[in-house]
Scaffold this active site. Structure first.
Site, PDB file in Angstrom:
ATOM      1  N   ARG A   1      85.758  20.419 -50.766  1.00 33.61           N
ATOM      2  CA  ARG A   1      87.217  20.304 -50.949  1.00 33.61           C
ATOM      3  C   ARG A   1      87.817  19.255 -50.012  1.00 33.61           C
ATOM      4  O   ARG A   1      88.890  19.425 -49.470  1.00 33.61           O
ATOM      5  CB  ARG A   1      87.921  21.654 -50.707  1.00 33.61           C
ATOM      6  CG  ARG A   1      87.547  22.810 -51.587  1.00 33.61           C
ATOM      7  CD  ARG A   1      87.933  22.589 -53.017  1.00 33.61           C
ATOM      8  NE  ARG A   1      86.862  21.941 -53.744  1.00 33.61           N
ATOM      9  CZ  ARG A   1      85.763  22.540 -54.198  1.00 33.61           C
ATOM     10  NH1 ARG A   1      85.599  23.808 -54.013  1.00 33.61           N
ATOM     11  NH2 ARG A   1      84.837  21.881 -54.854  1.00 33.61           N
TER      12      ARG A   1
ATOM     13  N   CYS B   1      93.002  28.438 -54.864  1.00 33.94           N
ATOM     14  CA  CYS B   1      92.549  29.108 -53.638  1.00 33.94           C
ATOM     15  C   CYS B   1      93.388  28.670 -52.442  1.00 33.94           C
ATOM     16  O   CYS B   1      93.516  27.468 -52.188  1.00 33.94           O
ATOM     17  CB  CYS B   1      91.072  28.806 -53.382  1.00 33.94           C
ATOM     18  SG  CYS B   1      90.018  29.632 -54.586  1.00 33.94           S
TER      19      CYS B   1
ATOM     20  N   GLU C   1      93.418  25.591 -47.579  1.00 35.32           N
ATOM     21  CA  GLU C   1      93.048  24.516 -48.513  1.00 35.32           C
ATOM     22  C   GLU C   1      94.312  23.905 -49.133  1.00 35.32           C
ATOM     23  O   GLU C   1      94.397  22.693 -49.339  1.00 35.32           O
ATOM     24  CB  GLU C   1      92.153  25.107 -49.619  1.00 35.32           C
ATOM     25  CG  GLU C   1      91.698  24.083 -50.646  1.00 35.32           C
ATOM     26  CD  GLU C   1      90.739  24.685 -51.687  1.00 35.32           C
ATOM     27  OE1 GLU C   1      89.870  25.494 -51.310  1.00 35.32           O
ATOM     28  OE2 GLU C   1      90.895  24.355 -52.874  1.00 35.32           O
TER      29      GLU C   1
HETATM   30  C1  LIG Z   1      95.325  28.025 -61.354  1.00 35.36           C
HETATM   31  C2  LIG Z   1      94.619  27.052 -60.437  1.00 35.36           C
HETATM   32  C3  LIG Z   1      93.224  26.995 -60.415  1.00 35.36           C
HETATM   33  C4  LIG Z   1      92.572  26.092 -59.567  1.00 35.36           C
HETATM   34  N1  LIG Z   1      91.200  26.052 -59.567  1.00 35.36           N
HETATM   35  C5  LIG Z   1      90.566  25.139 -58.795  1.00 35.36           C
HETATM   36  C6  LIG Z   1      89.130  25.023 -58.807  1.00 35.36           C
HETATM   37  O1  LIG Z   1      88.435  25.714 -59.528  1.00 35.36           O
HETATM   38  N2  LIG Z   1      88.556  24.100 -57.993  1.00 35.36           N
HETATM   39  C7  LIG Z   1      89.309  23.268 -57.186  1.00 35.36           C
HETATM   40  O2  LIG Z   1      88.736  22.426 -56.484  1.00 35.36           O
HETATM   41  N3  LIG Z   1      90.652  23.365 -57.142  1.00 35.36           N
HETATM   42  C8  LIG Z   1      91.293  24.263 -57.930  1.00 35.36           C
HETATM   43  N4  LIG Z   1      92.661  24.359 -57.877  1.00 35.36           N
HETATM   44  C9  LIG Z   1      93.407  23.488 -56.967  1.00 35.36           C
HETATM   45  C10 LIG Z   1      93.789  22.138 -57.618  1.00 35.36           C
HETATM   46  O3  LIG Z   1      93.559  22.201 -58.995  1.00 35.36           O
HETATM   47  C11 LIG Z   1      92.983  20.982 -57.026  1.00 35.36           C
HETATM   48  O4  LIG Z   1      93.048  20.923 -55.622  1.00 35.36           O
HETATM   49  C12 LIG Z   1      93.413  19.627 -57.580  1.00 35.36           C
HETATM   50  O5  LIG Z   1      92.517  18.660 -57.133  1.00 35.36           O
HETATM   51  C13 LIG Z   1      94.841  19.242 -57.188  1.00 35.36           C
HETATM   52  O6  LIG Z   1      95.165  18.044 -57.861  1.00 35.36           O
HETATM   53  P1  LIG Z   1      96.678  17.606 -58.047  1.00 35.36           P
HETATM   54  O7  LIG Z   1      96.723  16.357 -58.815  1.00 35.36           O
HETATM   55  O8  LIG Z   1      97.455  18.736 -58.600  1.00 35.36           O
HETATM   56  O9  LIG Z   1      97.084  17.332 -56.539  1.00 35.36           O
HETATM   57  P2  LIG Z   1      98.439  17.764 -55.782  1.00 35.36           P
HETATM   58  O10 LIG Z   1      98.444  19.244 -55.652  1.00 35.36           O
HETATM   59  O11 LIG Z   1      99.605  17.150 -56.424  1.00 35.36           O
HETATM   60  O12 LIG Z   1      98.170  17.118 -54.352  1.00 35.36           O
HETATM   61  C14 LIG Z   1      97.138  17.600 -53.522  1.00 35.36           C
HETATM   62  C15 LIG Z   1      96.885  16.568 -52.415  1.00 35.36           C
HETATM   63  O13 LIG Z   1      96.334  15.393 -53.006  1.00 35.36           O
HETATM   64  C16 LIG Z   1      97.131  14.269 -52.663  1.00 35.36           C
HETATM   65  N5  LIG Z   1      97.122  13.327 -53.786  1.00 35.36           N
HETATM   66  C17 LIG Z   1      97.535  13.535 -55.058  1.00 35.36           C
HETATM   67  N6  LIG Z   1      97.395  12.420 -55.795  1.00 35.36           N
HETATM   68  C18 LIG Z   1      96.877  11.489 -54.969  1.00 35.36           C
HETATM   69  C19 LIG Z   1      96.530  10.102 -55.131  1.00 35.36           C
HETATM   70  N7  LIG Z   1      96.696   9.448 -56.289  1.00 35.36           N
HETATM   71  N8  LIG Z   1      96.042   9.438 -54.052  1.00 35.36           N
HETATM   72  C20 LIG Z   1      95.887  10.074 -52.850  1.00 35.36           C
HETATM   73  N9  LIG Z   1      96.193  11.363 -52.646  1.00 35.36           N
HETATM   74  C21 LIG Z   1      96.690  12.063 -53.691  1.00 35.36           C
HETATM   75  C22 LIG Z   1      98.521  14.840 -52.397  1.00 35.36           C
HETATM   76  O14 LIG Z   1      99.298  13.976 -51.583  1.00 35.36           O
HETATM   77  C23 LIG Z   1      98.162  16.134 -51.700  1.00 35.36           C
HETATM   78  O15 LIG Z   1      97.850  15.903 -50.345  1.00 35.36           O
HETATM   79  C24 LIG Z   1      93.337  25.243 -58.720  1.00 35.36           C
HETATM   80  C25 LIG Z   1      94.737  25.298 -58.771  1.00 35.36           C
HETATM   81  C26 LIG Z   1      95.374  26.186 -59.616  1.00 35.36           C
HETATM   82  C27 LIG Z   1      96.889  26.197 -59.655  1.00 35.36           C
END
Ligand SMILES: Cc1cc2nc3c(=O)[nH]c(=O)nc-3n(C[C@H](O)[C@H](O)[C@H](O)COP(=O)(O)OP(=O)(O)OC[C@H]3O[C@@H](n4cnc5c(N)ncnc54)[C@H](O)[C@@H]3O)c2cc1C
Length: 322
Positions: free
Chosen positions: A183, A231, A307
């Site tokens: 992660r 998580c 996380e």
């Molecule tokens: C129901 C649910 C289930 C999930 N299951 C999983 C799972 O199975 N496995 C898992 O790993 N995660 C899981 N997650 C967490 C989430 O899906 C991941 O962490 C995902 O990678 C977040 O991506 P995002 O685009 O939504 O990032 P955001 O939540 O919008 O941002 C997260 C971080 O990434 C940074 N970021 C976003 N875009 C960029 C970019 N272009 N360049 C640099 N930094 C950036 C942001 O600034 C922030 O620090 C889950 C979440 C939910 C709500």
């Protein structure tokens, strides 16, 4: 410490981007709660993004980047500075690997959403992304968090990323410099704009079957419909064995499943999901996560590390929960 300068229109008013002032940011996250961003900017070109970052760096204006908000909590008071969202077409395209592609790689824009891409990759007959089925994410957010689970992580597929540094410099960073781990990856300060992935041709029927298997596993083990950011804590390393143990199990053992504080509650389905009632307070999530951290520490002697990224006024709340 550098003073933080307010975002002024002169930073963006001649650039190809749209701007929303006092934008309700919490509503754009999976918690569906939380405060506003002082400025939400949506650049239409990489050059506009680079110029914006360079000017903000010079002026000392804080910039954050929002993906799909699936790993993010915005505090109720909102945040200052500029939030960038890459949802314009220039950042959301997919160029799938085909037999004529010279690199053999697939290029995905950082603003593109992972879930529809996993389905599309099956239609394209490309293996790799199906291991990430059901994970809500933009490609940029998935790379930043090295999203994954029991079936694999995105880091193993990435060969390089296109990147704009916080000073506005464009570069391509090879995967070997990103040190993908659990992660986590060592991204320099800045914004991912696209990624090049090694997806290999395979049998579409088998890929679809794998996709279904991974999605079913997620639906059966996680409360996907609740307001949450997945998580809350990373699975900690057991100092005696060196192996990772389930944070959800530690929360469960501490008797906290279903435990509530204000409008936030520990999911009765999965102990590592802290969910929020509709219209609840984002700050309740922070308070509950802190309480869970303390109770697990008292019960098992293990300090859970967050996380989920928490955004509050002036800075990210890193490391410890407040
Ligand atoms: C129901 C649910 C289930 C999930 N299951 C999983 C799972 O199975 N496995 C898992 O790993 N995660 C899981 N997650 C967490 C989430 O899906 C991941 O962490 C995902 O990678 C977040 O991506 P995002 O685009 O939504 O990032 P955001 O939540 O919008 O941002 C997260 C971080 O990434 C940074 N970021 C976003 N875009 C960029 C970019 N272009 N360049 C640099 N930094 C950036 C942001 O600034 C922030 O620090 C889950 C979440 C939910 C709500």
């Amino acid at each position: 410490m550098r003073a933080i300068a307010p975002p002024l229109p002169s930073l963006w008013n001649d650039l190809e981007l749209s701007v929303e002032l006092n934008a309700p940011l919490g509503a754009l996250t999976w918690y569906r709660s939380g405060g506003c961003a002082e400025v939400l900017a949506r650049p239409r070109t990489v050059d506009a993004l680079a110029t914006l970052l360079s000017r903000c760096h010079e002026m000392g204006t804080e910039v954050r980047v929002l993906g799909t908000g699936a790993n993010l909590l915005v505090c109720d008071a909102g945040i200052d500075g500029i939030v960038v969202q890459l949802n314009e077409p220039a950042f959301c395209t997919a160029q799938w690997h085909d037999a004529h592609s010279s690199s053999g790689l697939t290029r995905l824009g950082a603003g593109a959403q992972l879930m529809p891409l996993t389905a599309e990759s099956a239609r394209e007959g490309l293996t790799g992304l199906s291991a990430l089925a059901g994970i809500p994410a933009s490609i940029g957010g998935a790379i930043r968090m090295n999203a994954g689970g029991a079936f694999g992580e995105i880091g193993t597929l990435v060969r390089s990323i296109e990147f704009v540094s916080s000073r506005g410099e464009l570069s391509t960073i090879p995967a070997c410099d990103l040190n993908f781990g659990y992660r986590h990856c060592t991204l320099p300060e800045g914004i991912v704009t696209a990624a090049h992935l090694a997806l290999t041709p395979g049998d579409p029927v088998q890929i679809r079957a794998h996709l279904k298997e991974v999605s079913a596993y997620k639906k059966n083990t996680q409360p996907m419909r609740d307001n949450s950011a997945g998580c809350m804590f990373k699975n900690p390393v057991d100092p005696t064995t060196g192996a990772r143990v389930s944070a959800g199990r530690l929360v469960d053992l501490a008797g906290l499943k279903g435990f509530a504080l204000g409008s936030a509650y520990v999911s009765p389905v999965h102990g590592n999901f802290i969910a929020l009632k509709d219209g609840g307070s984002a700050d309740d999530v922070v308070a509950l996560a802190h309480a869970v951290q303390q109770r697990v520490l008292e019960h098992s002697g293990i300090r859970l590390e967050r996380e989920v990224v928490v955004w509050s006024i002036a800075h990210d709340v890193k490391g410890e929960l407040r």
